[in-house]
Design a protein around this motif. Structure first.
Motif, PDB file in Angstrom:
ATOM      1  N   PHE A  50      45.880 -15.017 -72.529  1.00 30.65           N
ATOM      2  CA  PHE A  50      46.657 -14.227 -71.579  1.00 30.65           C
ATOM      3  C   PHE A  50      46.809 -15.089 -70.334  1.00 30.65           C
ATOM      4  N   VAL A  51      48.041 -15.231 -69.854  1.00 31.96           N
ATOM      5  CA  VAL A  51      48.304 -16.078 -68.691  1.00 31.96           C
ATOM      6  C   VAL A  51      48.134 -15.260 -67.415  1.00 31.96           C
ATOM      7  N   GLU A  52      47.084 -15.543 -66.677  1.00 38.50           N
ATOM      8  CA  GLU A  52      46.859 -14.930 -65.351  1.00 38.50           C
ATOM      9  C   GLU A  52      47.708 -15.650 -64.306  1.00 38.50           C
ATOM     10  N   LYS A  53      47.811 -16.976 -64.431  1.00 35.98           N
ATOM     11  CA  LYS A  53      48.575 -17.785 -63.477  1.00 35.98           C
ATOM     12  C   LYS A  53      49.093 -19.003 -64.213  1.00 35.98           C
ATOM     13  N   GLY A  54      50.368 -19.343 -63.974  1.00 37.94           N
ATOM     14  CA  GLY A  54      50.927 -20.555 -64.563  1.00 37.94           C
ATOM     15  C   GLY A  54      51.998 -20.278 -65.588  1.00 37.94           C
ATOM     16  N   ALA A  55      52.361 -21.351 -66.307  1.00 38.96           N
ATOM     17  CA  ALA A  55      53.399 -21.276 -67.337  1.00 38.96           C
ATOM     18  C   ALA A  55      52.984 -22.150 -68.511  1.00 38.96           C
ATOM     19  N   MET A  56      53.241 -21.647 -69.711  1.00 37.95           N
ATOM     20  CA  MET A  56      52.880 -22.368 -70.935  1.00 37.95           C
ATOM     21  C   MET A  56      54.048 -22.358 -71.903  1.00 37.95           C
ATOM     22  N   ARG A  57      53.932 -23.201 -72.920  1.00 37.65           N
ATOM     23  CA  ARG A  57      54.934 -23.203 -73.991  1.00 37.65           C
ATOM     24  C   ARG A  57      54.254 -23.410 -75.329  1.00 37.65           C
ATOM     25  N   GLU A  58      54.892 -22.899 -76.377  1.00 35.83           N
ATOM     26  CA  GLU A  58      54.456 -23.070 -77.757  1.00 35.83           C
ATOM     27  C   GLU A  58      55.596 -23.758 -78.485  1.00 35.83           C
ATOM     28  N   TYR A  59      55.291 -24.850 -79.194  1.00 39.14           N
ATOM     29  CA  TYR A  59      56.359 -25.642 -79.796  1.00 39.14           C
ATOM     30  C   TYR A  59      55.858 -26.440 -80.989  1.00 39.14           C
ATOM     31  N   SER A  60      56.806 -26.878 -81.808  1.00 37.27           N
ATOM     32  CA  SER A  60      56.513 -27.796 -82.901  1.00 37.27           C
ATOM     33  C   SER A  60      57.261 -29.097 -82.627  1.00 37.27           C
ATOM     34  N   VAL A  61      56.854 -30.137 -83.316  1.00 30.79           N
ATOM     35  CA  VAL A  61      57.510 -31.437 -83.201  1.00 30.79           C
ATOM     36  C   VAL A  61      57.920 -31.854 -84.608  1.00 30.79           C
ATOM     37  N   ASP A  62      59.212 -32.176 -84.785  1.00 33.32           N
ATOM     38  CA  ASP A  62      59.674 -32.566 -86.118  1.00 33.32           C
ATOM     39  C   ASP A  62      59.418 -34.053 -86.389  1.00 33.32           C
ATOM     40  N   GLU A  63      59.809 -34.514 -87.584  1.00 34.44           N
ATOM     41  CA  GLU A  63      59.553 -35.887 -88.009  1.00 34.44           C
ATOM     42  C   GLU A  63      60.179 -36.924 -87.083  1.00 34.44           C
TER      43      GLU A  63
END
Length: 193
Positions: A50-63
């Motif tokens: 849970f983000v109390e403060k800040g910014a995040m990202r969820e991602y994949s990386v392709d070949e």
């Protein structure tokens, strides 16, 4: 401590002070610096954040090394590789900090204990998973039914805080566009105003 977490929790389900004390005993605080990983693909996701403060990202990386962003999370949002968290299989996504972050973590074992000790926590969990599913369904629908320009307008109207805090090339990735295409769309929209 955990003020925003409990504010958001109580928006979904009203917890008593006693229940909140029990829940607090199962939470862990974590700080991440900008660009620091919470999760790397291939590792098992052991916690929901849970983000109390800040910014995040969820991602994949392709070949080819291109990033494909699945989700952003700002203050008050949850982020996790939910599939890995629930199944114990290796994560397919990376999760990292776009800004310095203060997080509240709930591990799989802590979640299991809370479901036994605070029955209302199951109602909260169900509401969160349902909300995540509905948001994902809306996103998929937008991706397949809207033009690139319409997708961008939909995004900035739905998530104005993200649009202000996240670099344009990441927004392009989230929208399934090249940075150049997004730049052209933004120029066209600015000229039309």
């Amino acid at each position: 401590m955990y003020e925003l977490f409990f504010q958001k929790l109580n928006e979904k389900v009203a917890f008593t002070n006693e229940e909140q004390k029990v829940i607090t005993g199962y939470l862990t605080s974590k700080k991440l610096r900008k660009k620091q990983y919470l999760l790397q693909a291939g590792d098992v996701c052991k916690a929901i954040a849970f983000v109390e403060k800040g910014a995040m990202r969820e991602y994949s990386v392709d070949e080819s090394g291109a990033e494909h962003i699945l989700q952003f999370a700002l203050e008050g949002w949850l982020i996790s590789d939910l599939y890995s968290f629930m199944t114990g299989e290796p994560a397919t996504y990376n999760i990292d900090a776009l800004e310095d972050c203060d997080l509240v973590l709930l591990t799989k074992s802590a979640q299991g204990e809370l479901l036994k000790k605070v029955p209302k926590f199951e109602t909260y969990t169900t509401a969160q998973i349902t909300g995540a599913y509905l948001a994902m369904q809306k996103r998929v629908n937008a991706m397949i039914s809207l033009t690139p320009g319409q997708r961008y307008l939909y995004f900035i109207n739905l998530y104005p805080n993200i649009a202000r805090r996240v670099p344009q090339h990441m927004i392009a990735s989230y929208l399934g566009l090249s940075p150049e295409t997004l730049s052209r769309i933004r120029k066209r929209l600015a000229a039309a105003q």
